[in-house]
Design an enzyme around this catalytic site. Sequence first.
Site, PDB file in Angstrom:
ATOM      1  NE  ARG A  97      50.842 -41.058   4.935  1.00  0.00           N
ATOM      2  CZ  ARG A  97      51.825 -41.581   5.409  1.00  0.00           C
ATOM      3  NH1 ARG A  97      51.434 -42.689   6.356  1.00  0.00           N
ATOM      4  NH2 ARG A  97      53.038 -41.180   5.602  1.00  0.00           N
ATOM      5  CG  HIS A 126      52.185 -43.541   0.955  1.00  0.00           C
ATOM      6  ND1 HIS A 126      52.974 -44.038   2.058  1.00  0.00           N
ATOM      7  CD2 HIS A 126      52.563 -42.128   0.836  1.00  0.00           C
ATOM      8  CE1 HIS A 126      53.575 -42.915   2.688  1.00  0.00           C
ATOM      9  NE2 HIS A 126      53.249 -41.822   2.053  1.00  0.00           N
ATOM     10  CG  HIS A 139      50.294 -33.232   4.956  1.00  0.00           C
ATOM     11  ND1 HIS A 139      51.610 -33.047   4.972  1.00  0.00           N
ATOM     12  CD2 HIS A 139      50.045 -34.462   4.386  1.00  0.00           C
ATOM     13  CE1 HIS A 139      52.177 -33.877   4.787  1.00  0.00           C
ATOM     14  NE2 HIS A 139      51.115 -34.792   4.580  1.00  0.00           N
ATOM     15  CD1 TRP A 196      50.276 -30.802   9.070  1.00  0.00           C
ATOM     16  CD2 TRP A 196      49.226 -32.582   8.724  1.00  0.00           C
ATOM     17  NE1 TRP A 196      51.253 -31.999   8.629  1.00  0.00           N
ATOM     18  CE2 TRP A 196      50.486 -33.118   8.485  1.00  0.00           C
ATOM     19  CE3 TRP A 196      48.058 -33.458   8.598  1.00  0.00           C
ATOM     20  CZ2 TRP A 196      50.804 -34.232   8.246  1.00  0.00           C
ATOM     21  CZ3 TRP A 196      48.594 -34.713   8.425  1.00  0.00           C
ATOM     22  CH2 TRP A 196      50.046 -35.158   8.109  1.00  0.00           C
TER      23      TRP A 196
HETATM   24 FE1  CCH Z   1      51.680 -36.823   3.746  1.00  0.00          FE
HETATM   25  N1  CCH Z   1      52.032 -37.817   5.772  1.00  0.00           N
HETATM   26  N2  CCH Z   1      53.396 -36.509   3.612  1.00  0.00           N
HETATM   27  N3  CCH Z   1      51.175 -36.483   2.127  1.00  0.00           N
HETATM   28  N4  CCH Z   1      49.803 -37.551   4.280  1.00  0.00           N
HETATM   29  C1  CCH Z   1      51.298 -38.161   6.697  1.00  0.00           C
HETATM   30  C2  CCH Z   1      49.961 -38.300   6.547  1.00  0.00           C
HETATM   31  C3  CCH Z   1      49.244 -37.987   5.505  1.00  0.00           C
HETATM   32  C4  CCH Z   1      54.576 -36.604   4.559  1.00  0.00           C
HETATM   33  C5  CCH Z   1      54.340 -37.139   5.573  1.00  0.00           C
HETATM   34  C6  CCH Z   1      53.359 -37.903   6.278  1.00  0.00           C
HETATM   35  C7  CCH Z   1      51.902 -36.033   1.080  1.00  0.00           C
HETATM   36  C8  CCH Z   1      53.221 -35.650   1.271  1.00  0.00           C
HETATM   37  C9  CCH Z   1      53.992 -35.842   2.312  1.00  0.00           C
HETATM   38  C10 CCH Z   1      48.610 -37.414   3.492  1.00  0.00           C
HETATM   39  C11 CCH Z   1      48.791 -36.991   2.037  1.00  0.00           C
HETATM   40  C12 CCH Z   1      49.837 -36.604   1.413  1.00  0.00           C
HETATM   41  C13 CCH Z   1      52.181 -38.673   7.631  1.00  0.00           C
HETATM   42  C14 CCH Z   1      51.428 -39.251   9.116  1.00  0.00           C
HETATM   43  C15 CCH Z   1      53.307 -38.144   7.622  1.00  0.00           C
HETATM   44  C16 CCH Z   1      54.535 -38.408   8.412  1.00  0.00           C
HETATM   45  C17 CCH Z   1      51.422 -40.526   8.873  1.00  0.00           C
HETATM   46  C18 CCH Z   1      50.584 -41.269   9.984  1.00  0.00           C
HETATM   47  O1  CCH Z   1      51.663 -41.399  11.231  1.00  0.00           O
HETATM   48  O2  CCH Z   1      49.650 -41.958   9.919  1.00  0.00           O
HETATM   49  C19 CCH Z   1      55.683 -36.053   3.831  1.00  0.00           C
HETATM   50  C20 CCH Z   1      57.095 -36.067   4.429  1.00  0.00           C
HETATM   51  C21 CCH Z   1      55.390 -35.556   2.492  1.00  0.00           C
HETATM   52  C22 CCH Z   1      56.366 -34.800   1.677  1.00  0.00           C
HETATM   53  O3  CCH Z   1      55.849 -33.991   0.702  1.00  0.00           O
HETATM   54  C23 CCH Z   1      51.170 -35.890  -0.158  1.00  0.00           C
HETATM   55  C24 CCH Z   1      51.770 -35.509  -1.539  1.00  0.00           C
HETATM   56  C25 CCH Z   1      49.949 -36.140  -0.174  1.00  0.00           C
HETATM   57  C26 CCH Z   1      48.708 -36.586  -0.942  1.00  0.00           C
HETATM   58  C27 CCH Z   1      48.681 -36.107  -1.970  1.00  0.00           C
HETATM   59  C28 CCH Z   1      47.331 -37.600   4.161  1.00  0.00           C
HETATM   60  C29 CCH Z   1      45.910 -37.621   3.412  1.00  0.00           C
HETATM   61  C30 CCH Z   1      47.698 -37.813   5.377  1.00  0.00           C
HETATM   62  C31 CCH Z   1      46.694 -38.455   6.593  1.00  0.00           C
HETATM   63  C32 CCH Z   1      46.769 -39.930   6.640  1.00  0.00           C
HETATM   64  C33 CCH Z   1      45.739 -40.272   7.621  1.00  0.00           C
HETATM   65  O4  CCH Z   1      45.760 -41.514   7.966  1.00  0.00           O
HETATM   66  O5  CCH Z   1      45.032 -39.292   8.461  1.00  0.00           O
END
Ligand code: CCH
Length: 306
Positions: A44, A48, A172, A188
């Site tokens: 993530r 970002h 996700h 997820w």
């Molecule tokens: Fe995402 N993501 N993401 N995401 N994401 C969150 C967590 C992860 C969105 C929203 C969220 C991508 C696209 C999107 C990861 C990778 C990717 C969370 C929870 C939200 C909300 C954050 C928290 O509370 O810690 C949205 C909206 C989109 C729209 O498309 C993309 C693209 C990627 C990478 C290629 C990953 C990995 C996580 C898990 C992080 C963790 O701390 O476990």
Amino acid sequence: PQQSAPAPGAAPTAEQLEPVKAAVRALLHQPEYDDGSAGPVLVRLAWHSAGTYCKETNTGGSNGAGMRYEKEGGDPANAGLQHARAFLEPVKKQFPFVSYADLWTLAATVAVAEMGGPAVPWQGGRTDYVDDAKVPPRGRLPDGAQGADHLRFIFYRMGFNDQEIVALSGAHNLGRCHGDRSGFEGKWVNNPTRFSNQYFKLLLKFEKDWKKTTLANGLQQFVYVDEDLAGEEGEEKEEGLMMLPTDMSLISDPKFRAWVEKYAADQDLFFRDFAAVFAKLLELGLRRDAQGRVVNEENVEDGYRS
Ligand code: CCH
């Protein structure tokens, strides 16, 4: 004798990065943290850092690692990513020749591979030079409470198409939402530290069962609790699974859905497409010469040189 660090100002070679990758591999196992792995939050962080890119203005992107500073790091969308940066800090201390921008993006590719995902092509050369005039405005990262139009608005700005949006969303499969970071809650898939196409399978498998709920903070998300797995009254319940409204839009929008179906049916296809699009994400905003050196003005002014 082998050179262990590049000449001052030069980008590290593949050989010089091997011990850096080994150090990242060694820190992934974190028994006290989340589901036992730093991998998801590292993925993530890279996403970002790169996902602020705007192709019209050529601003944002992973070069510069601007998230170290309040202006970008303090964006509420980046809440929690300080954990990822803290995991990597000892590696930066051990290998100061690697820029933060290279380390963050490289670490995500190491994490994806170690969690059973594909080899994501990666090239170094990013610097940590931040041009204050070009810091991306807040609000460029997606909002999980929205739908398909929002996803297209956000990802088309970076230069991605519908297929690439769906492939990227497959990340996700990893990690979870944290109430104290995004406000959403839960994971997820059941094994959130194993990269697979399970996220796409579950979107479709429980299509009719995902139930919209409103959390105490007012945010809405979709949840599925398998009654068979939930145990008897009074026993500890199996943690349910979740989907964001944006995740659900991938099956309600017909163009997105066609790709969800393909990736649910064919993990190899998903892995190939994910590797290509994640590599593309990590390159956004970088200009390279024929030798592959990054030639953004700021890199010539400050940081890695050829
Ligand atoms: Fe995402 N993501 N993401 N995401 N994401 C969150 C967590 C992860 C969105 C929203 C969220 C991508 C696209 C999107 C990861 C990778 C990717 C969370 C929870 C939200 C909300 C954050 C928290 O509370 O810690 C949205 C909206 C989109 C729209 O498309 C993309 C693209 C990627 C990478 C290629 C990953 C990995 C996580 C898990 C992080 C963790 O701390 O476990």
